[in-house]
Write an enzyme that holds these catalytic residues in place. Structure first.
Site, PDB file in Angstrom:
ATOM      1  N   GLY B 152       0.804  -1.222   0.000  1.00 30.60           N
ATOM      2  CA  GLY B 152       0.000   0.000   0.000  1.00 30.60           C
ATOM      3  C   GLY B 152       0.835   1.268   0.000  1.00 30.60           C
ATOM      4  O   GLY B 152       0.432   2.274  -0.588  1.00 30.60           O
ATOM      5  N   HIS B 386      -3.050  -8.193   0.088  1.00 26.83           N
ATOM      6  CA  HIS B 386      -2.534  -8.866   1.298  1.00 26.83           C
ATOM      7  C   HIS B 386      -3.245  -8.417   2.571  1.00 26.83           C
ATOM      8  O   HIS B 386      -2.881  -8.857   3.657  1.00 26.83           O
ATOM      9  CB  HIS B 386      -1.012  -8.768   1.421  1.00 26.83           C
ATOM     10  CG  HIS B 386      -0.435  -7.397   1.614  1.00 26.83           C
ATOM     11  ND1 HIS B 386       0.804  -7.055   1.155  1.00 26.83           N
ATOM     12  CD2 HIS B 386      -0.918  -6.286   2.191  1.00 26.83           C
ATOM     13  CE1 HIS B 386       1.065  -5.792   1.460  1.00 26.83           C
ATOM     14  NE2 HIS B 386       0.027  -5.313   2.089  1.00 26.83           N
ATOM     15  N   TYR B 415      15.269  -3.406 -23.393  1.00 29.16           N
ATOM     16  CA  TYR B 415      15.438  -4.841 -23.260  1.00 29.16           C
ATOM     17  C   TYR B 415      14.178  -5.546 -22.793  1.00 29.16           C
ATOM     18  O   TYR B 415      14.073  -6.745 -22.902  1.00 29.16           O
ATOM     19  CB  TYR B 415      16.583  -5.162 -22.301  1.00 29.16           C
ATOM     20  CG  TYR B 415      16.250  -4.910 -20.868  1.00 29.16           C
ATOM     21  CD1 TYR B 415      16.055  -3.628 -20.406  1.00 29.16           C
ATOM     22  CD2 TYR B 415      16.108  -5.960 -19.968  1.00 29.16           C
ATOM     23  CE1 TYR B 415      15.750  -3.391 -19.094  1.00 29.16           C
ATOM     24  CE2 TYR B 415      15.793  -5.713 -18.649  1.00 29.16           C
ATOM     25  CZ  TYR B 415      15.617  -4.446 -18.224  1.00 29.16           C
ATOM     26  OH  TYR B 415      15.300  -4.222 -16.916  1.00 29.16           O
TER      27      TYR B 415
END
Lengths: 615, 615
Positions: B152, B386, B415
């Site tokens: 958070g 969570h 990349y």
């Protein structure tokens, strides 16, 4: 081979799941341990899910749904994941991860500690403290501290946060406690060393008030701090970090790299001096240890030497080492007692401990040796366990040289930690993130306790990759493939500083850079999910572009070596290369290497033929 | 009960590991699936770890070391973790996590995708895109987008990054493409709505250049953006975020909360107006849905109404909802078709789907209902899987209302992703972090696919906690304990907005606030690792302080209700309370609740006696 050296083959599941039995045994034991722990917490308490509950119709329905979804998950994972466990995969920074790390994560996830607060995670918080101490020891910091974070981008952001807040402190002191910095000009205030600043902070009566007036409280002070230097080979997270931290990307100065893709430190010096002449200070310099695209190791010793030289002239910059990729490799220089091995003893030590298997492997270069040694002189280091720590994602890390630095970024939340509270592992107050998995700490801890951060452990593991890249370089350099009557030659970018090899194909005689770039991009598409597939692909690699907007003209020396003119470079302005990160712990062994290279060469041949047949 | 409603008892291992068998079965199947997947990738390839390798002396030594370290790990975890699986634990935001989430994480960790790039994680990147779409649907965003992040604090930082960069765009437009904002004063530029700004961005010819001149490129523009408002109940990460983002903590204005610990929106209005009169704009306002210490739900509908009212007067502020804690609870308002349920049908729906088991549970209040509904009007929302997603750490999340917003924080790394590349799940370019675990996405995905984000799934799960807190409130309110002849009374802070209950003990007749604070701190020490132990503790809770520096005088109404004078409050300046987050999915059931409360009451009695006997 010393008795205490790890055997790498006992540490991984293995490309053919060779260690499946022992893995399964540990997995079940750890789950059993947890289940019985739950049950035995107040054994007198009754079960809550009762016999009748199991018989309920909706219980069966929900159970079936769980099973169905897990089946779908397994299908998705098996059909859309990369087979990096095989030496046929030589691409992104992915490979096997350590068995103890995965098992450690799994076990700790069951207990689900939150390392933001000791109270929510006594066991895993202590593990993270130990891991932080491991990191500090690895970097040669005597009074250092470290912690785990989400990833390298976050660690880099935290580092620039440190630099920004520390560098702005003298300005705040002048406002709040002018006696501390009496007689100093603004230029002098902006060029104090980290050590001087922290020493003054120790003497301050109301350091909290000084902090409030530093950049953390007054964002406007950021504008005075000057420039942040990075090499052209920087990770893109540095631009993000300068944006987020309020410096603005306009204050990031990029320094060209030399033909080895290492920062040109002489150029850095001239840029810093030119700025100083205009009254613009240097906030800090990033040295990269293991660049993302090339595996290049900047000459950290030269950056440190420059810092020390300029400090005598009243110019001081913060040094951060972005060793997200290469950080763990410092363990290859530490002996059983964690002392930095003298250069003339390295080779013998490597042969003794099986760090390298082949007498002919000549690594490191002088500069790479000196660069790793000098990391201990920097203020902060980024190190990613999920790269060369062989830990599953996500596990980044940051290390600071002087524990006192923590105060400049600290915040205290009543509900998780009381300021001044004497608890053994107070992490949450001193990091950018909040809640974080205790499981990550357990994963890294389990790996570190099994695989020491010196030549008996991680040194061997990382040595295997370096030697693998060494083998690959020798195998690929100037290799020829005959395709439809044309000769296609494989060129390698440089002798790797680390375990990454960049290479490109060019048809003999071709001097059109666009044509070569297309060939390599086509090859990449065949050797990736784009055209080649995943599970059904017989050789997988990755690619990158060295283009003028990011690299300036640094790549021209490579392009020139391959026979292209300056005019071609100026026209095309980029070169596409293929990129193999050699993380496999097994292709240092020449027998295994040769066995797999026969397969890889055949796969390359097939891919080239497919490309040429489409033409 | 509808046939499609989940049965919570089939979703967790259970406080007594009641579902151990099925858990073990799934665990082994997922590991088997992975092992055989490895082996069957090019089945013609030979094993690399061979029969002779297993016989080597150092192989055995390393294997033993792995086993020893795992044993140490298990010992540490079992002796130093919190027994949150039991209803005897009523403290921090910890509890059982979902079986499918843990198994999903474990399975995906074996494949170790990195969701920064589709190329490194096709399967789990797609899962994260689906999860982001779930989040957007949950918040009622039609054109929204979301992703998973570390936690958070990071989500909040990303939100203020969005706000800062968007709000600074008009200033950049004036420099780069003045025709877009012709005739606007600086005040008007700083008070354009997010939608107006994004519409203009769509029209811009060179948006990249405009971005470069926004706050992301020019940090100095930040100073013009004005104030960031948070309620006193804010999470401390907001101060960190303002520091990091370059705004400085001095630009955070805290708004007092009312007696229900919700932001005083009238006060907010007067502060915004007072600033406007001085020419100071409002960058944004944070509404909290589920405050960390009280579980209070701010009146989001009133904040949105204020925004819309002031917009007509030329004052516009960005609205972010910090629903790290409460975000998933929006699923309790969505029916099987994900439509927001009309208020007058809620109670019947809850009884029909078993969201509440007891007819007497009267939740939500009008304001809480309206607040959740109005979330769909905010620009961004923080939501932590969570927390109320019952997912293991670390899994945070952020949701944005308008997908176009992503461009203001985007960066592209050669990349991993090419700008403009057409791939299905391009995540890494649009977030604060870099490398991230595909396993987290798999964990959340597996949970969401098993437990729908509406009243048939998460609504039931979160309802169980809300009803548990409701039960606890009724049980604790004015409860009396006789200790050594003294009467100790239990007081509760407020009727919970959500699933958290704050409470404190006071001895009958005591009017000395310091004495009460000490009693509660002593109780906390008994009910935590400090004195009470972990595995050997019979009741565990957490605590917090409401102190003047953070809360102003907002807590006085509670203190007054308990019989303390204003003079006492002014002298002590804080009140210590105990804090129970009710996350157990099982104590909504009154039989289970009563069975465990008998044990909890007895434990409280013992703890109070220990405290009094020490006096």
């Amino acid at each position: 081979m010393s008795e205490r050296d790890v055997n790498l083959k006992a540490l991984f599941l293995g490309p053919k799941s060779e260690n499946k039995d022992v893995y399964t045994k540990h997995l079940n034991r750890l789950f059993e341990d947890h289940s019985e722990w739950r049950k035995n917490y107040h054994p007198e308490d009754q079960p809550i899910i009762k016999r009748d509950d199991f018989k309920a119709e909706d219980f069966a329905m929900t159970s079936e749904k769980v099973e169905d979804v897990l089946t779908q998950l397994s299908i998705k994972l098996r059909s859309k994941s990369l087979p990096w466990h095989s030496p046929r995969f030589l691409g992104h920074m992915n490979s096997e991860t350590l068995m103890p790390a995965i098992l450690g994560y799994f076990a700790a996830m069951l207990y689900n500690g939150n390392n933001v607060a000791y109270e929510s995670s006594p066991g895993t918080s202590e593990m993270e403290e130990e891991v932080g101490a491991d990191f500090a020891q690895l970097m040669g910091y005597k009074n250092g501290w470290g912690h785990i974070c989400a990833d390298g981008s976050i660690a880099n952001l935290e580092a620039i946060w440190y630099a920004r807040n520390i560098k702005s402190l003298p300005l705040a002191m002048q406002e709040v406690a002018p006696e501390l910095v009496e007689g100093k000009t603004e230029w002098e205030l902006l060029n104090m060393s980290t050590e001087e600043i922290l020493d003054l902070a120790d003497k301050a009566k109301d350091f909290d008030l000084i902090k409030e007036k530093s950049a953390r409280g007054c964002g406007q002070k950021i504008a005075k701090l000057g420039k942040w230097f990075v090499p052209r080979t920087k990770h893109y997270s540095w631009l993000k970090a300068a944006d987020i931290i309020g410096l603005g990307t306009e204050n990031v100065e990029e320094v060209d790299v030399n033909e080895l893709f290492r920062m040109d430190v002489e150029l850095l010096e001239s840029k810093i001096r030119a700025n100083a002449e205009q009254g613009i200070p240097t906030l800090g310099v990033v040295g990269v240890v293991g660049s993302t695209e090339e595996g290049a190791v900047d000459d950290i010793h030269k950056i440190i030497a420059l810092r020390d030289k300029l400090a005598k002239e009243g110019i001081y910059f913060y040094v951060h080492i972005d060793a997200a990729y290469g950080g763990y490799a410092r363990s290859i220089f530490l002996d059983e007692n964690y002392d930095f091995i003298p250069q003339d003893q390295l080779h013998a030590k490597y042969m003794e401990h099986g760090v390298f298997l082949n007498e002919e492997t000549q690594w490191p270069s002088d500069d790479t040796y000196q660069a790793f040694k000098a990391i201990s002189e920097a203020e902060t280091v980024t190190i990613d366990p999920h790269k060369m720590g062989y830990i599953p994602y996500s596990a980044g890390g940051i290390v600071i040289k002087d524990t006192r630095m923590r105060e400049v970024i600290s915040y205290f939340a009543t509900y998780v930690f009381e300021k001044g509270m004497d608890i053994p592992a107070l992490l949450g107050a001193f990091m950018l993130e909040g809640s974080k998995a205790g499981a990550t700490a357990a994963s890294v801890w389990t790996a570190h306790r099994t695989v020491p951060l010196n030549i008996t452990g991680y040194g061997k593991l990382i040595g295997a990759g370096i030697e693998g890249a060494w083998n690959l370089h020798k195998h690929f350099e100037n290799k020829e493939f005959m395709v439809n009557g044309k000769k296609v030659i494989l060129h390698t970018l440089v002798q790797p500083d680390f375990n990454m090899l960049d290479f490109s194909f060019n048809e003999e005689g071709n001097t059109d850079l666009k044509v070569m770039n297309k060939l390599n991009h086509d090859f990449y598409e065949e050797a990736s999910y784009v055209n080649g597939g995943l599970y059904d692909n017989d050789f997988i690699t990755s690619h990158t572009d060295f283009a003028v907007p990011e690299y300036g003209n640094s790549p021209f020396s490579y392009v020139e070596r391959l026979g292209f003119s300056r005019a071609e470079w100026d026209k095309e302005q980029k070169v596409t290369v293929l990129r193999a990160c050699v993380l496999s712990p097994f292709i240092n062994d020449l027998a295994t290497f040769d066995e797999y290279m026969e397969k890889v060469d055949a796969a390359i041949q097939r891919k080239l033929e497919r490309i040429y047949n489409r033409k």
